[in-house]
Design a protein around this motif. Structure first.
Motif, PDB file in Angstrom:
ATOM      1  N   VAL A  64       0.837  -1.203   0.000  1.00  0.00           N
ATOM      2  CA  VAL A  64       0.000   0.000   0.000  1.00  0.00           C
ATOM      3  C   VAL A  64       0.874   1.256   0.000  1.00  0.00           C
ATOM      4  N   ARG A  65       1.935   1.251   0.785  1.00  0.00           N
ATOM      5  CA  ARG A  65       2.816   2.424   0.833  1.00  0.00           C
ATOM      6  C   ARG A  65       3.436   2.717  -0.532  1.00  0.00           C
ATOM      7  N   ILE A 120       0.483   1.940  -4.213  1.00  0.00           N
ATOM      8  CA  ILE A 120      -0.670   2.834  -4.311  1.00  0.00           C
ATOM      9  C   ILE A 120      -0.139   4.255  -4.142  1.00  0.00           C
ATOM     10  N   HIS A 171       0.110   8.211  -3.442  1.00  0.00           N
ATOM     11  CA  HIS A 171      -0.616   9.241  -2.700  1.00  0.00           C
ATOM     12  C   HIS A 171      -1.043  10.264  -3.742  1.00  0.00           C
ATOM     13  N   VAL A 219      -9.612   1.943  -3.938  1.00  0.00           N
ATOM     14  CA  VAL A 219      -8.217   2.393  -3.797  1.00  0.00           C
ATOM     15  C   VAL A 219      -7.299   1.409  -4.516  1.00  0.00           C
ATOM     16  N   LYS A 227      -5.628   5.288   1.719  1.00  0.00           N
ATOM     17  CA  LYS A 227      -4.592   4.262   1.808  1.00  0.00           C
ATOM     18  C   LYS A 227      -4.696   3.507   3.126  1.00  0.00           C
TER      19      LYS A 227
END
Length: 197
Positions: free
Chosen positions: A52-53, A56, A58, A74, A85
């Motif tokens: 996710v960090r 995906i 920001h 997401v 997130k």
């Protein structure tokens, strides 16, 4: 900082709902793919956090106007602000039966006027909660998965009115979710995110 559970029943931090929709096929498939490379739940949690960090974006960093809030969206769109997130990471962790809470911090607004809430998660391992921030790294931000001391994206400056909220939430805060759902794009969202819990 001592974290405070809003609900003493850990099953509340495993629930699937409209936002943390870990029953969704895309969330389940993503969790299964990540779990194949994990030897245990700790390794899985670290892999899910890093996914996710890093995978995906920001949406502010990427200058992406889209607003996402549901975990499956997401993952499908590959973008979201910190709150989105956090929802995605919570869904991936809960999909593998790891109790996960949502947490909030208050920071000076990026645009220099007032404050804004920042979203992250806490995971339950070894009888304790550990906050993790999947916001995404960039110059000056180096968040890491850690159960041995926090490695968050940001540290509050109390002199600037910034703070850590100690509460552990089983579901997104209503004001945060309302702002995410109502915003037609990220620039509008930046003006409507709540400044405090």
């Amino acid at each position: 900082m001592e974290l405070i559970q809003e609900n003493p029943d850990l099953s509340a931090y495993l629930v699937a709902d409209e936002v943390i929709d870990h029953h969704h096929p895309l969330v389940r498939d993503t969790a299964a793919r990540l779990a194949r490379d994990a030897q245990d739940s700790y390794a899985y949690a670290r892999l899910a956090f890093e996914f996710v960090r890093d995978a995906i974006t920001h949406s502010q960093d990427a200058d992406d106007p889209r607003v996402t809030w549901r975990a499956s969206d997401v993952l499908a769109q590959g973008t979201g602000i910190c709150h989105a997130k956090a929802h995605a990471l919570a869904a991936l962790l809960r999909a593998e039966d790891i109790p996960t809470a949502l947490c909030y911090q208050r920071f000076a607004h990026d645009e220099g006027d007032g404050h804004v809430l920042h979203g992250l998660v806490a995971v339950r391992f070894g009888g304790a909660w550990h906050r993790q921030d999947p916001r995404g790294n960039k110059p000056g931000v180096d968040a890491r998965f850690s159960l041995d001391g926090e490695r968050l994206a940001f540290r509050p400056d109390p002199g600037a009115g910034e703070l850590d909220y100690p509460g552990l939430h089983a579901a997104p805060h209503a004001a945060v979710l309302g702002a995410l759902r109502a915003a037609p794009d990220r620039s509008r969202l930046w003006k409507t995110l709540p400044a405090a819990l």
